[in-house]
Design a protein around this motif. Sequence first.
Motif, mmCIF file in Angstrom:
data_model
loop_
_atom_site.group_PDB
_atom_site.id
_atom_site.type_symbol
_atom_site.label_atom_id
_atom_site.label_comp_id
_atom_site.label_asym_id
_atom_site.label_seq_id
_atom_site.Cartn_x
_atom_site.Cartn_y
_atom_site.Cartn_z
ATOM 1 N N THR A 8 -0.824 10.441 4.751
ATOM 2 C CA THR A 8 0.706 11.108 5.337
ATOM 3 C C THR A 8 1.074 10.876 4.236
ATOM 4 N N ARG A 9 2.000 11.484 3.908
ATOM 5 C CA ARG A 9 3.592 11.502 2.759
ATOM 6 C C ARG A 9 3.918 9.800 2.880
ATOM 7 N N ARG A 10 4.437 9.414 3.427
ATOM 8 C CA ARG A 10 4.769 7.849 4.324
ATOM 9 C C ARG A 10 3.834 7.698 3.495
ATOM 10 N N ALA A 11 2.704 7.199 3.920
ATOM 11 C CA ALA A 11 1.048 6.603 3.463
ATOM 12 C C ALA A 11 1.230 6.276 2.096
ATOM 13 N N PHE A 12 1.741 7.351 1.573
ATOM 14 C CA PHE A 12 1.853 7.522 -0.116
ATOM 15 C C PHE A 12 2.520 6.874 -0.333
ATOM 16 N N ALA A 58 -3.396 -5.859 2.418
ATOM 17 C CA ALA A 58 -2.084 -4.655 2.547
ATOM 18 C C ALA A 58 -2.732 -3.209 3.002
ATOM 19 N N MET A 59 -3.933 -3.001 1.875
ATOM 20 C CA MET A 59 -4.067 -1.386 1.817
ATOM 21 C C MET A 59 -4.951 -1.439 2.843
ATOM 22 N N GLY A 60 -5.775 -2.326 3.925
ATOM 23 C CA GLY A 60 -6.273 -2.722 5.022
ATOM 24 C C GLY A 60 -5.564 -2.162 6.305
ATOM 25 N N ALA A 61 -4.239 -2.873 5.932
ATOM 26 C CA ALA A 61 -3.396 -3.091 7.203
ATOM 27 C C ALA A 61 -2.916 -1.315 7.620
ATOM 28 N N LEU A 62 -2.443 -0.623 6.094
ATOM 29 C CA LEU A 62 -2.130 0.536 5.961
ATOM 30 C C LEU A 62 -3.180 1.313 6.723
ATOM 31 N N TYR A 63 -4.464 1.236 6.428
ATOM 32 C CA TYR A 63 -5.832 2.117 6.824
ATOM 33 C C TYR A 63 -5.703 1.719 8.766
ATOM 34 N N LEU A 64 -5.544 0.352 9.222
ATOM 35 C CA LEU A 64 -6.512 0.663 9.540
ATOM 36 C C LEU A 64 -4.929 0.925 10.916
ATOM 37 N N SER A 65 -3.409 1.288 10.568
ATOM 38 C CA SER A 65 -2.555 1.562 11.557
ATOM 39 C C SER A 65 -2.927 3.262 11.897
ATOM 40 N N PHE A 66 -3.601 4.128 10.835
ATOM 41 C CA PHE A 66 -4.143 5.316 10.776
ATOM 42 C C PHE A 66 -5.629 5.322 12.105
ATOM 43 N N HIS A 85 -7.566 -3.479 -12.047
ATOM 44 C CA HIS A 85 -6.275 -3.705 -10.861
ATOM 45 C C HIS A 85 -5.605 -2.155 -10.527
ATOM 46 N N GLY A 86 -4.923 -2.009 -11.554
ATOM 47 C CA GLY A 86 -4.111 -1.449 -10.999
ATOM 48 C C GLY A 86 -4.509 0.100 -10.663
ATOM 49 N N MET A 87 -5.280 0.425 -11.289
ATOM 50 C CA MET A 87 -6.255 1.908 -11.632
ATOM 51 C C MET A 87 -6.703 1.869 -9.616
ATOM 52 N N MET A 88 -7.943 1.309 -9.689
ATOM 53 C CA MET A 88 -7.763 0.659 -7.850
ATOM 54 C C MET A 88 -6.910 0.585 -7.177
ATOM 55 N N LEU A 89 -5.236 0.268 -7.202
ATOM 56 C CA LEU A 89 -4.780 0.291 -6.224
ATOM 57 C C LEU A 89 -4.181 1.935 -6.029
ATOM 58 N N MET A 90 -3.923 2.902 -7.496
ATOM 59 C CA MET A 90 -4.268 4.315 -7.240
ATOM 60 C C MET A 90 -5.059 5.396 -6.616
ATOM 61 N N ILE A 91 -5.624 4.847 -7.297
ATOM 62 C CA ILE A 91 -6.976 5.507 -6.704
ATOM 63 C C ILE A 91 -6.484 5.501 -4.701
ATOM 64 N N PHE A 92 -6.583 4.022 -4.496
ATOM 65 C CA PHE A 92 -6.048 4.307 -3.029
ATOM 66 C C PHE A 92 -5.211 4.183 -2.518
ATOM 67 N N ALA A 93 -3.602 4.751 -3.732
ATOM 68 C CA ALA A 93 -2.630 5.832 -3.276
ATOM 69 C C ALA A 93 -2.341 7.267 -3.278
ATOM 70 N N SER A 94 -3.777 7.268 -4.364
ATOM 71 C CA SER A 94 -3.959 9.052 -4.334
ATOM 72 C C SER A 94 -4.578 9.267 -2.912
ATOM 73 N N PHE A 95 -5.660 8.253 -2.359
ATOM 74 C CA PHE A 95 -6.567 9.329 -1.155
ATOM 75 C C PHE A 95 -5.435 9.270 -0.426
ATOM 76 N N MET A 96 -4.174 8.164 0.131
ATOM 77 C CA MET A 96 -3.567 8.299 1.635
ATOM 78 C C MET A 96 -2.490 9.523 0.469
ATOM 79 N N LEU A 97 -2.250 9.859 0.072
ATOM 80 C CA LEU A 97 -1.630 11.123 -0.083
ATOM 81 C C LEU A 97 -2.204 12.797 0.434
ATOM 82 N N ARG A 98 -3.577 12.111 -0.448
ATOM 83 C CA ARG A 98 -4.283 13.791 0.159
ATOM 84 C C ARG A 98 -5.488 13.773 1.472
ATOM 85 N N TYR A 99 -5.221 12.595 2.048
ATOM 86 C CA TYR A 99 -5.921 12.707 3.433
ATOM 87 C C TYR A 99 -5.106 11.992 4.679
#
Length: 236
Positions: free
Chosen positions: A166-170, A72-80, A150-164
């Motif tokens: 889009t808000r939609r990606a976040f 799921a995370m890879g697919a979101l990253y791949l879309s960009f 596990h939750g922390m790793m997912l939240m870190i991914f979300a943080s990077f989506m917001l920082r680098y």
Amino acid sequence: MTTNRLLKILVLNALGFALFFSWYLPANHGFWFGVDKSIFYWFNDRLVTNKALLWLIAITNFRPFDGVALLAMGALYLSFWLRETPEGRRRMLAIGIVMLLSAVILNQLCRFIPVSHASPTKFFPHVNRVAELTGIPTKDASANSFPGDHGMMLMIFASFMLRYFTRRAFLIAVAIVLIFATPRIMIGAHWFTDVAVGSLSVVLVGMSWWLMTPLSDYLVNTLYRYLPGKNKPSAK
């Protein structure tokens, strides 16, 4: 770094520390223990009466299912990635490496948090265990479940989506956090507060100093310039 950016960092840190100490300081964790206990038993009691829920929890906590979260995370990253230029893809590679390093470092720093407790399936006596009910070797217990890694790793991914990105990606990344962190709580491998307090407070404090200061940009730009491969920027 601007004054406004520093103020935002301090606010996020205040929220993170307030959240953690609201759980850490009261005897027996105050009202949080009641929340944790209610959530645990709501699901645990239904494991023997609701077969659909039992098997849903079993499947979503089977170790190979963690790969679905990665997909799921890879697919979101791949879309960009697919929309980027070769130079942009090189930068995304640098961001990805920094993200992984951030997750590893923050996870190691969590070892200094003065908290150690077993998951609710080990804390409460005579509970229903998914692995025993289904025969599937699920992740249904932990000797030390705080904070929820596990939750922390997912939240870190979300943080990077917001920082680098889009808000939609976040927002999509937040949905990924909820979808893939919740099963650990449902099965009793984590208390609700392992994620909602532990993981979130760590990310609020750690990622604010990392992503809202020049630190992460500096490392991303350094990797972008010096990683081997094509499309390296020309030296100035």
